[in-house]
Design an enzyme around this catalytic site. Structure first.
Site: not given
Ligand code: NAD
Length: 368
Positions: A228, A252
């Site tokens: 994050d 990804d």
């Protein structure tokens, strides 16, 4: 002289145009550096279906198996794809098949924003710091996308439970970590490993194994970031990153976020690597974008992503780092000289010349 066998699969849409320029630049590099590429072209995608009834004709797959690397364009045509069953469509039948066939477990996506293209980056100039030059190394065959069990089951009338499983083993983490540390040795010698060790068991194992693997590379600095925070740091201070090492799903997401900083899809190469055997790494090299049917056949496509994919091939499959760097520098020089394809052209930029696919290839080949 070192000789390498390459399968050149241009594919559909802009594929053949940009592949032609990549081959031109590789030939220019061959002349300057002592190596030789035996390049064999073969159809794939709709070109494969039209020539031989299959998106990945048997003869094309056989060629790949006897080659040292695959230089790939892109496949798929949105107006033709829906006319055939999903599993026969080019992206699935050719791309996914190749990834599986060659056990490609490491995906490398460099994002480099040339200083001259600072205006094409969505971040304000002061956020770009000393320049954006990031290599995202993503694990490609493990984690949440492939872990079992993976299922959706009924838990009552109209209600379901969906399960995906995140699984990593020590050897899987070690082999991708080695790829990242080796790549960092050829760059600015820093690896930022991304995980979620504060919440996930996988994150704890990931961090332990990466730390242990890093001990084999004392010249490379290792730091860890929670995913994050990494997502936020990429847009706040992207210049802090050299190599970002990610598991499959985090990679990804973060590789696309990083790609957005690169100015244009037409500038972004990628490499997918398999296991090394006999000192050679089998690799599959392709631009990050697709077949761009809106501009295909018009000499409008930016060939740089395909050309830089060729440079990655020299570096990672053939150990020709100097020649790879020469191609990357030639791209930088062509950009500095003001050469711009439509996707990176701005009429407000002083000295910028709008040129075509072929002219961009010529400028880069000349700069080698
Ligand atoms: P796309 O990447 O082909 O195009 C998106 C936009 O980016 C378009 O406006 C296009 O003109 C532009 N663009 C892409 N590459 C460019 C370049 N080199 N120079 C200048 N502009 C460029 O994505 P899409 O439109 O979503 O897909 C088109 C087709 O490509 C579809 O059939 C899709 O399935 C296929 N596709 C293939 C691959 C692959 O082979 N790896 C990847 C993505 C999409």
């Amino acid at each position: 002289m070192n000789t390498f066998k390459v399968a050149a699969l241009a594919g559909d849409g802009i594929g053949p145009e940009v592949m032609r320029e990549a081959i031109k630049v590789l030939r220019a590099a061959e002349k300057k550096f002592a190596f030789r590429i035996e390049m064999t072209e073969a159809p794939v995608g709709w070109a494969g279906i039209d020539a031989d009834g299959k998106a990945l004709p048997d003869s094309t797959l056989a060629l790949c198996k006897t080659s040292d690397a695959i230089l790939f364009g892109s496949v798929g045509l949105p107006d033709r794809d829906p006319t055939i069953p999903r599993e026969e469509r080019p992206e699935r039948a050719a791309l996914l098949r190749i990834r599986k066939e060659f056990g490609l477990f490491a995906n490398l996506r460099p994002v480099k924003l040339p200083k001259a293209l600072a205006h094409a980056c969505p971040l304000a100039k002061e956020r770009q710091g000393d320049g954006i030059d990031i290599l995202v190394v993503r694990e490609l065959t493990g984690g949440m996308y492939f872990g079992q069990p993976k299922k959706t089951e009924s838990i009552g009338v109209g209600d379901f439970r969906a399960t995906d499983t995140m699984v990593y083993t020590t050897p899987e983490i070690e082999r991708i970590a080695h790829v990242a540390f080796k790549a960092a040795q050829l760059r600015r010698k820093k690896v930022t490993s991304i995980d979620k060790a504060n919440v996930l068991e996988n994150g704890v194992l990931w961090r332990d194994v990466v730390t242990r693997t890093g001990k084999h590379y004392p010249g490379v600095q290792l730091e860890h970031q929670f995913v994050d925070n990494a997502a936020m740091q990429l847009v706040l201070r992207p210049a802090q990153f050299d190599v970002m090492l990610c598991e499959n799903m985090f990679g990804d997401i973060l590789s696309d976020e990083a790609a957005a900083l690169g100015g244009s899809l037409g500038m972004l190469p990628s490499a997918s690597l398999g296991a090394a055997s006999g000192g050679k790494v089998f690799g599959f090299y392709e631009p990050a974008g697709g077949t761009a049917p809106d501009i295909a056949g018009k000499n409008l496509a930016n060939p740089i992503a395909q050309i830089l994919s060729g440079a990655l091939m020299l570096r990672h499959s053939f150990d020709l780092n100097e020649a790879a760097t020469a191609i990357e520098n030639a791209v930088g020089k062509a950009i500095e000289q003001g050469n711009r394809t439509g996707d990176i052209f701005s009429p407000n930029e002083p000295g910028a010349k709008k040129i075509g696919t072929r002219e961009m290839g010529d400028a880069i080949a000349a700069a080698i």
